[in-house]
Design a protein around this motif. Sequence first.
Motif, PDB file in Angstrom:
ATOM      1  N   SER A   3      -1.355   2.505   8.176  1.00 56.01           N
ATOM      2  CA  SER A   3      -0.119   2.231   7.175  1.00 56.01           C
ATOM      3  C   SER A   3       1.089   3.127   7.601  1.00 56.01           C
ATOM      4  O   SER A   3       2.192   2.814   7.338  1.00 56.01           O
ATOM      5  N   GLY A  40       0.846  -1.210   0.212  1.00 53.88           N
ATOM      6  CA  GLY A  40      -0.096  -0.013  -0.156  1.00 53.88           C
ATOM      7  C   GLY A  40       0.936   1.116  -0.122  1.00 53.88           C
ATOM      8  O   GLY A  40       1.751   1.408  -0.811  1.00 53.88           O
ATOM      9  N   ASN A  86      -3.084   1.422  -3.486  1.00 52.18           N
ATOM     10  CA  ASN A  86      -2.400   0.127  -3.730  1.00 52.18           C
ATOM     11  C   ASN A  86      -2.134   0.187  -5.405  1.00 52.18           C
ATOM     12  O   ASN A  86      -2.970   0.277  -6.221  1.00 52.18           O
ATOM     13  N   TRP A  87      -0.921   0.399  -5.780  1.00 53.04           N
ATOM     14  CA  TRP A  87      -0.459   0.443  -7.033  1.00 53.04           C
ATOM     15  C   TRP A  87      -0.848  -0.755  -8.059  1.00 53.04           C
ATOM     16  O   TRP A  87      -1.547  -0.351  -9.271  1.00 53.04           O
ATOM     17  N   GLY A 145      -1.457  -5.128   4.683  1.00 53.54           N
ATOM     18  CA  GLY A 145      -1.723  -4.479   3.511  1.00 53.54           C
ATOM     19  C   GLY A 145      -2.864  -3.788   2.960  1.00 53.54           C
ATOM     20  O   GLY A 145      -3.839  -3.757   3.962  1.00 53.54           O
ATOM     21  N   THR A 146      -2.973  -3.412   1.962  1.00 57.68           N
ATOM     22  CA  THR A 146      -4.210  -2.503   1.505  1.00 57.68           C
ATOM     23  C   THR A 146      -4.723  -3.050   0.192  1.00 57.68           C
ATOM     24  O   THR A 146      -3.908  -3.385  -0.720  1.00 57.68           O
ATOM     25  N   VAL A 147      -5.961  -2.799  -0.210  1.00 57.51           N
ATOM     26  CA  VAL A 147      -6.573  -2.988  -1.355  1.00 57.51           C
ATOM     27  C   VAL A 147      -7.227  -1.641  -1.875  1.00 57.51           C
ATOM     28  O   VAL A 147      -7.744  -1.591  -2.791  1.00 57.51           O
ATOM     29  N   ARG A 183      -3.671  -2.329  -7.840  1.00 54.65           N
ATOM     30  CA  ARG A 183      -5.006  -2.199  -8.066  1.00 54.65           C
ATOM     31  C   ARG A 183      -5.062  -1.006  -9.359  1.00 54.65           C
ATOM     32  O   ARG A 183      -6.059  -1.218 -10.139  1.00 54.65           O
ATOM     33  N   LEU A 233      -6.150  -8.461  -8.237  1.00 56.96           N
ATOM     34  CA  LEU A 233      -5.333  -8.433  -6.864  1.00 56.96           C
ATOM     35  C   LEU A 233      -5.496  -9.677  -5.830  1.00 56.96           C
ATOM     36  O   LEU A 233      -4.368 -10.073  -5.469  1.00 56.96           O
TER      37      LEU A 233
END
Length: 486
Positions: A217, A22, A235-236, A229-231, A238, A131
């Motif tokens: 984060s 992220g 997030n690159w 982590g992140t969605v 995605r 993802l």
Amino acid sequence: MQYVSTRGQAPAQSFSEILLGGLAPDGGLYLPVEYPRVSGAELDAWRGLSYAGLAFEVLKKFATDIPEADLRELARKTYTAEVYRNARAGEDAAQITPLRVLEDGDGGKLVLQALSNGPTLAFKDMAMQLLGNLFEYALARQNAQLNIFGATSGDTGSAAEYAMRGKKGIRVFMLSPYRKMSAFQTAQMFSLQDPNIFNIAVQGVFDDCQDMVKAVSNDLAFKARHKIGTVNSINWARVVAQVVYYFRGYLAATASNDQKVSFTVPSGNFGNICAGHIARMMGLPIDQLVVATNENDVLDEFFRTGVYRVRKSAETYHTTSPSMDISKASNFERFVYDLIGRDAKRLSALFRKVETEGGFDLSGEPGSDGDEFRKVAEYGFVSGKSVHADRIATIRDVHQRYGVTIDTHTADGVKVAREHIKPGVPMLVLETALPAKFNETIREALGRDAERPAGFENIEALPQRFEVMNADVEKMKAYIASHTGL
């Protein structure tokens, strides 16, 4: 391909190294050192590809450290007619994102690009399904776990949860604003009973949820200890997955590379249209990128005036296009970084002003922070605003004239697209979701319920599982820690 932070204080890393994380360690967003270019010959060669084949060709330009055979298999596994089902009669699901021409006359050509044939009936599936497979692939190679912490204003959450449910080594903690999504959106998320899915309804608005994701984060020790982590579209991976359907829309709408097209994108967090900006920077012949906002018009204000002024929670409207009820656009930082010549030091100063003063001014007027606003047109950006009365009128008009029912966000897009359409340049409006997700407004506009795809007939009646919490970062950290087992 190496990636750097917009804030300039993090080391360059590979695609796989930034995939799970992220935000960059310095609080910035990752971008490639330079955008890969696509030649006219490549565009010609891509015209006959399946969606999975096109996704592979685009993604391999960014994920250069993943073996091509693995990347091709990930794309093939993700983009299938079984996952992106034939949600509307008469459409070929194998096309994944079919086009539907609404208007084609002397005033210009208006086209809908369907992006909502995925499992949660929203465009977020286009990136989130990939993802989920990328995450599972990366974690398996590392024999690792990941605790996804994200925020949603309506569609990201369900798309992420449906993509990650049952994935080995993955838990999902998803924040959403309490009682500010549609009944369908709420049920779609909260009815999931999978043990790796945790829904938290936050007393506040989406920006409060998003601020907590960023705060967690930015706590690097907590993030590392609990494998966060992140969605979200910070997030690159995605964002780059969304680049693909701009290429697909362009190739489907044109016969040769001499033709330009424009895209109108309903936007709140600037993630979707940021992907369009990246596609244009790669060389895709895009004329205009039209930002369509609802009553929460932070982005429209910037693209009209050069002033970026975020709103406080109390100033954020709860609207009938709720997925755009956002007053602090996370991905906007990526565009500003390009706009000011990739000056990381200046970028950091501008976004410090966002935190301390509520925004910045690039209009070039005396006392402003710069004069880059004049460059916005060079990137093709224009904008417009749609309010509740506009979307009701647009839903009625499109249904009466073409027999097509569109959702509230897509209606915002169509309304604004009509204000910017040009003769000779097809205008593609990116569909946001199927209308069933916003049935209350469809009933108001058309006097009847929206059609529901099979399997969603009584979703609101399903048992729901969620926690209600205040917007308290420390309590949120404690909740995550108590459910990760780490």
